[in-house]
Design an enzyme around this catalytic site. Structure first.
Site, mmCIF file in Angstrom:
data_model
loop_
_atom_site.group_PDB
_atom_site.id
_atom_site.type_symbol
_atom_site.label_atom_id
_atom_site.label_comp_id
_atom_site.label_asym_id
_atom_site.label_seq_id
_atom_site.Cartn_x
_atom_site.Cartn_y
_atom_site.Cartn_z
ATOM 1 C CB ALA A 72 -24.980 -40.496 19.477
ATOM 2 C CB ILE A 73 -21.960 -39.691 14.150
ATOM 3 C CG1 ILE A 73 -22.957 -38.605 13.719
ATOM 4 C CG2 ILE A 73 -21.413 -40.457 12.934
ATOM 5 C CD1 ILE A 73 -24.204 -39.084 13.030
ATOM 6 N N GLY A 74 -20.790 -41.175 16.705
ATOM 7 C CA GLY A 74 -19.765 -42.051 17.269
ATOM 8 C C GLY A 74 -18.479 -42.037 16.471
ATOM 9 C CB CYS A 132 -16.492 -36.257 20.196
ATOM 10 S SG CYS A 132 -17.939 -37.141 19.620
ATOM 11 N N GLY A 219 -26.883 -26.835 17.071
ATOM 12 C CA GLY A 219 -27.924 -26.029 16.445
ATOM 13 C C GLY A 219 -28.263 -24.772 17.242
ATOM 14 N N GLY A 246 -24.531 -23.242 16.466
ATOM 15 C CA GLY A 246 -25.826 -22.692 16.072
ATOM 16 C C GLY A 246 -25.768 -21.501 15.144
ATOM 17 C CB THR A 268 -26.544 -28.162 13.102
ATOM 18 O OG1 THR A 268 -25.767 -28.852 14.095
ATOM 19 C CG2 THR A 268 -27.861 -28.897 12.935
HETATM 20 C C1 FMN Z 1 -23.725 -34.874 12.791
HETATM 21 C C2 FMN Z 1 -22.583 -34.191 13.497
HETATM 22 C C3 FMN Z 1 -21.315 -34.764 13.498
HETATM 23 C C4 FMN Z 1 -20.266 -34.136 14.136
HETATM 24 N N1 FMN Z 1 -19.021 -34.712 14.122
HETATM 25 C C5 FMN Z 1 -17.971 -34.085 14.715
HETATM 26 C C6 FMN Z 1 -16.650 -34.623 14.663
HETATM 27 O O1 FMN Z 1 -16.406 -35.653 14.042
HETATM 28 N N2 FMN Z 1 -15.652 -33.969 15.318
HETATM 29 C C7 FMN Z 1 -15.887 -32.798 16.005
HETATM 30 O O2 FMN Z 1 -14.960 -32.233 16.574
HETATM 31 N N3 FMN Z 1 -17.120 -32.253 16.043
HETATM 32 C C8 FMN Z 1 -18.172 -32.868 15.417
HETATM 33 N N4 FMN Z 1 -19.419 -32.294 15.458
HETATM 34 C C9 FMN Z 1 -19.611 -31.020 16.173
HETATM 35 C C10 FMN Z 1 -19.647 -29.842 15.227
HETATM 36 O O3 FMN Z 1 -18.422 -29.705 14.543
HETATM 37 C C11 FMN Z 1 -19.932 -28.548 16.002
HETATM 38 O O4 FMN Z 1 -18.897 -28.317 16.925
HETATM 39 C C12 FMN Z 1 -21.247 -28.616 16.762
HETATM 40 O O5 FMN Z 1 -22.227 -29.280 16.004
HETATM 41 C C13 FMN Z 1 -21.762 -27.222 17.151
HETATM 42 O O6 FMN Z 1 -21.967 -26.407 16.025
HETATM 43 P P1 FMN Z 1 -23.405 -26.246 15.292
HETATM 44 O O7 FMN Z 1 -24.405 -25.902 16.364
HETATM 45 O O8 FMN Z 1 -23.213 -25.163 14.294
HETATM 46 O O9 FMN Z 1 -23.699 -27.558 14.680
HETATM 47 C C14 FMN Z 1 -20.482 -32.919 14.799
HETATM 48 C C15 FMN Z 1 -21.753 -32.335 14.786
HETATM 49 C C16 FMN Z 1 -22.803 -32.948 14.149
HETATM 50 C C17 FMN Z 1 -24.156 -32.290 14.153
#
Ligand code: FMN
Ligand code: FAD
Ligand code: FAD
Ligand code: FMN
Ligand code: FES
Ligand code: FES
Lengths: 305, 267, 305, 267
Positions: A72-74, A132, A219, A246, A268
């Protein structure tokens, strides 16, 4: 046999390989540049940019859970001008498509940031973050309300000639509906999916583990959900899909391609292994060679069922 | 900053509940400055998606030594890794402590928990000798006193149960020392430990007109500045605040920079 | 201090403890009876029963993924008569509330099985499975379409005096809406949540790993999603909630109670440790003692945020 | 059927790529019948939610011995478990092979892969001696031949690359033996191995009017009949079919019961 071709053209953007890094997990470029040759990425999607700088949420902002991370970086970010000034010149030095993930607190905000970034040199596409789960000021509903979603895609489409890539919320029962809306409103591709609304509780203090209470789960835990969403959406629309969720290995990425994705993004996993996108790309090449496939296109959407 | 795949040379108990992990890291080791850290991928930690940050205790001859305590799942799994096993590191990370201390300054180090490990490399690299204050709940929590003594540093100890040194918080002997030496010495503080301790030391530095370099401990995601997990509120010149990444702009901040704020501070 | 009281009365049903076993993960009772003292369970929820016997899906029916399981059993069951004949007499021998999970392929089917089971002796409540993502014949939409959901709750409510517990689909963006509908239609409690639509692909054969293509993800992977859904639903309604999703320990269960659940059910964990429900109940008692709480009620919905 | 927490007594290579795992299981071991299996919770398999099923190779003196091959993640993690480590078992599970063989019958065992381990206990417990057919891709895939020979059983081997015994499938020597002995012997078949092999043996039994007890290998969830993962199509008396749980009504079925059906059969 010649080396299989993993280059693609996605929404008109030529990419050396179909493996991008996902928004928010790779900063704005300079952070991982000492560890990863940026020019070897399929594309670099930067963290979400809003019209004005935004501070995001208080801390704690992330928490580890079983096979996943809740964040929840926000949407903390330096705003459009800050990005153009502090990061885009650096990114331009690399031979890699830069996709800017954008968001606004209002429809006008989306249009404003899209319009501003469209004037800049060196941006390959805009990814529309309507999904988001963290931002409180209304952005949340853009991704889970069909009508709002339609309006925000239309409004950004109207102000930019850049390829537009709406990133769909992980709405497990209505993904096809949102995909079709995006396609009808002129989206060039879709990114599927964002993190899944989730929460974790500290049972000793009885407080949420994240200052924002809820966050988005990412993830390995969400991979089977994401593959399912990509498969559903690919049946619903003709525009290409970027599969996200993931991905840690070529094997993980291949599930997305077979389900119907034309490209993937690593999120992630970057935190554990910053070079994941490169090893995934190498692994795709090996797989194609082993299966005697000439190009990655021959694999997309080939699920037999 | 580099990714390096290193192997475990030595792994053993080091007292005070800590384990010593010595790694052959020919690329990272020579680059490390005191107060920097490495981000460790713990082998066989299947269901975890993050690395774990550890300060560098020693860095010499192409080797890195870490001192860590098993406090949770990751460190417990790390504790059973055997010599010869391969570990992936990212490092060195963070800014580290400033080493360009004016010659007339006396370095005053204040540590709680693993802070002693983090500050040891500073003591080793600083041109001048100084004094160390170590705090803990009990004698079992006070780490590597002998290492500092071997460098010729004076170590003052406080334990909450009085089982070693003065009874009470580390600020006790620290304040006593300060009262005694503030007229004849120009101190510069370096601290690593719990937030409450950092805040106390920072407050004394600001009050006395000295500088205090505080190494904050925040949970980390990426460790390289990309994810914005580890942010700390810093004072802006205009009276407002902004976020700094403790993995990148930190983990060491000068006391005047930090805007402590009960609500948002992690334990 | 006296031992904390973990007994509860849920939807009028007295239970020795608030830890049940979840539908489909504990068979019909006899399967785990040699390993687990059934009388020590808070309640036993049997696998979904339909009006007529049902064969379910072809195999493979389950596949392991990171911290989870995807299942597509397809609701195989002996039908209402088969259950009443072959299992209920056995279950009646134990001092444990038996909750029957029911489903139909049509609204009439739901009503038929509810009516039939309401005539039997020894059933404590009916759990309405509107959320199983596996069944192709229409049941799927009952859980993700608000109107269908309303009708199916109303139709079963009309034919039974037994406590009625709709089990909500993990609709991540609209759980509050479904919870309110159920409450308005006279549900006595809610079960949240079922497994999450997901899929996995065998990249060598390029076939789905499940014969049914998609299935439902359960286990630790979905726990943070389930806790979030329970928390959202608890804010929306007053009827009690049974929290379900990835519970393996008392610590896991406690997150659900603090988020607002009045009881929990252990699902996939039974496969790894059949006695999980009992150790969770013991752990709850220990936690309450340690936190000087007299009863589990004092914990429900106490999240500080 | 019981839950038992057991400890590892011995864990070593056993040839043919298999490892032997000997466990002190005083409660389960005495109950085991040939063809039954145990459901093993592999220690430190963090991100996995299922146990792993293994046939029992030996069960005596309160000990259980398993023979297994590392074929995937779970078995690879199991492979590094050390003597003294604790393992949780559920067992014995399944129906096992029938032992009430008429005295005039000659038991004919047919095995591929770990099937040799599963059938060994049968050979050991059967009152009469018989003959074993073992198949594999290569000599490295043929397991525990010496164990059968030590019982005084005759072992016929077929390998696809001809590196041991006859070249080809196990049905080669099996058919030859059958042709030679069908007039002077009354065989009863017991088989454990790949589906294709089971089908072949079953077809011969049906054609010849003999019985064939086939142990099918299905992926398992609960192992006790609760989850309906492991189902196999059986013939119903009315010409239709029904599902049987291979963990409960199986894993051993008589050839006439099974409705083979390419589509649904797992590898
Ligand atoms: C720390 C963090 C920050 C993220 N910030 C954004 C963002 O600013 N905009 C967005 O569309 N997705 C954001 N995401 C989502 C990722 O781009 C991605 O869609 C999501 O994490 C699923 O993929 P993963 O399981 O490979 O991480 C963020 C994810 C993480 C973990
Ligand atoms: C810059 C820095 C330097 C550090 N140096 C040392 C050191 O030299 N020696 C030492 O023993 N410890 C050190 N720590 C703390 C160490 O990182 C944690 O003890 C460790 O991450 C705990 O992991 P776990 O899986 O065992 O704990 P768990 O509680 O199971 O971990 C869960 C999550 O919380 C994080 N976490 C838990 N505790 C801490 C903590 N105190 N700080 C940061 N993240 C935490 C973990 O990294 C993980 O992501 C340092 C922390 C930081 C930020
Ligand atoms: C009744 C029975 C008896 C068995 N006896 C033996 C034995 O004595 N020795 C031996 O080496 N193996 C035996 N097996 C096979 C053994 O269970 C698998 O090799 C093992 O489960 C593989 O686990 P993994 O995590 O290494 O493989 P992975 O492929 O990583 O496992 C993924 C999932 O698939 C399942 N799986 C994979 N292969 C098989 C398989 N062949 N059968 C059933 N499930 C599988 C796993 O249990 C797990 O749930 C037996 C199987 C059954 C059903
Ligand atoms: C093999 C299996 C079968 C299931 N069958 C049913 C069912 O028949 N009816 C139902 O409502 N839920 C069924 N479920 C869902 C569970 O009851 C539970 O809601 C879900 O698995 C999430 O909990 P868990 O993560 O603890 O398993 C089944 C789950 C599994 C794993
Ligand atoms: S840990 Fe990712 S920005 Fe600091
Ligand atoms: S494995 Fe669960 S019923 Fe057989």
């Amino acid at each position: 046999m010649t080396t299989p071709d993993i280059s693609i053209k996605l929404a008109g953007i030529p990419m050396k390989n179909p493996v991008m890094v996902a928004s928010g997990t790779f900063g704005y470029g300079p952070e991982y540049a000492p560890l990863v040759d940026l020019a070897k990425l399929g594309a670099l999607v930067v963290k979400g940019i809003s019209p004005e700088p935004w501070r995001g949420n208080p801390t704690p902002r992330t928490v580890e859970v079983a096979s996943g991370l809740i964040n929840a970086i926000g949407l903390q970010n330096p705003g459009a001008e800050g990005f153009l000034r502090d990061y885009l010149p650096f990114l331009r030095k690399f031979d890699v498509p830069v996709i800017v993930n954008i968001w606004g607190r209002t429809i006008e905000g989306y249009a404003a940031v899209a319009a501003r970034l469209s004037q800049a040199e060196g941006i390959a596409a805009l990814e529309l973050n309507v999904s988001c789960p963290n931002i409180k000021e209304g952005s949340k509903s853009f991704g889970s309300n069909a009508d709002m979603f339609k309006r925000v895609v239309a409004a950004t489409r109207a102000v930019t000639k850049l390829p537009l890539i709406p990133k769909l919320a992980p709405d497990v029962f209505r993904i096809g509906e949102f995909a079709r809306i995006a396609e009808a409103e002129g989206a060039d591709a879709l990114a599927i999916t964002n993190s899944v609304p989730a929460m974790a509780i500290d049972i000793e203090t009885r407080r949420p583990k994240l200052a924002n209470v809820t966050g988005g789960l990412s993830g390995p835990a969400i991979r089977p959900i994401a593959v399912r969403l990509v498969w559903e959406a690919a049946k619903a629309v003709k525009i290409p899909i970027i599969g996200i969720g993931g991905i840690y290995s070529a094997a993980d990425a291949l599930e997305f391609f077979i389900a119907g994705a034309s490209a993937v993004a690593v999120g992630t996993a970057n935190f554990l292994e910053p070079t994941t996108a490169l090893t995934v790309a190498d692994g795709l090449r090996d797989y194609l060679a082993r299966h005697k496939l000439g190009s990655i296109h021959e694999l997309v959407g080939t699920l037999a069922c | 900053m580099q990714l390096e795949t290193v192997s475990i040379i030595e792994h053993r108990d080091y007292g005070a509940g800590y384990r010593l992990l010595r790694l052959a890291a020919p690329q990272i080791a020579p680059q490390v400055r005191p107060g920097q850290f490495v981000h460790v991928r713990i082998p066989r930690l299947e269901a975890s998606v993050l690395r774990r940050p550890f300060s560098v205790f020693k860095a010499e001859n192409g080797e890195l030594t870490l001192l860590y305590k098993s406090v949770g799942h990751g460190t417990s799994v790390l504790a059973v890794a055997a010599p010869g096993e391969i570990v992936s590191l990212i490092g060195p990370l963070g800014n580290g402590f400033p080493l360009d201390l004016p010659a007339d300054r006396t370095p005053v180090l204040v540590a709680g928990g693993y802070g002693m490990a983090a500050l040891y490399l500073l003591a080793r690299r600083l041109p001048q000798k100084g004094v160390v204050f170590a705090g803990g709940r009990s004698t079992q929590d006070v780490l590597c006193v002998e290492d500092f003594e071997a460098l010729g540093w004076k170590v003052h100890i406080a334990t909450q149960d009085g089982s070693r040194g003065v009874r009470g918080l580390v600020t006790g002997p620290f304040d006593a020392w300060l009262a005694e030496h503030r007229t004849n010495l120009a101190p510069e503080f370096f601290a690593c430990g719990p937030n409450a301790m950092l805040q106390e030391i920072g407050a004394r530095a600001i009050a006395g007109g000295w500088r205090a370099w505080l190494s904050v401990d925040r949970h980390m995601g990426c460790g390289v500045g990309a994810c914005l997990t580890c942010v700390v509120k810093l004072q802006d010149t205009d009276g407002t605040w902004f976020w700094a990444r403790s993995c990148k702009e930190g983990p060491v901040f000068e006391a005047r920079q930090i805007r402590w704020n009960g609500e948002d501070d992690e334990a």
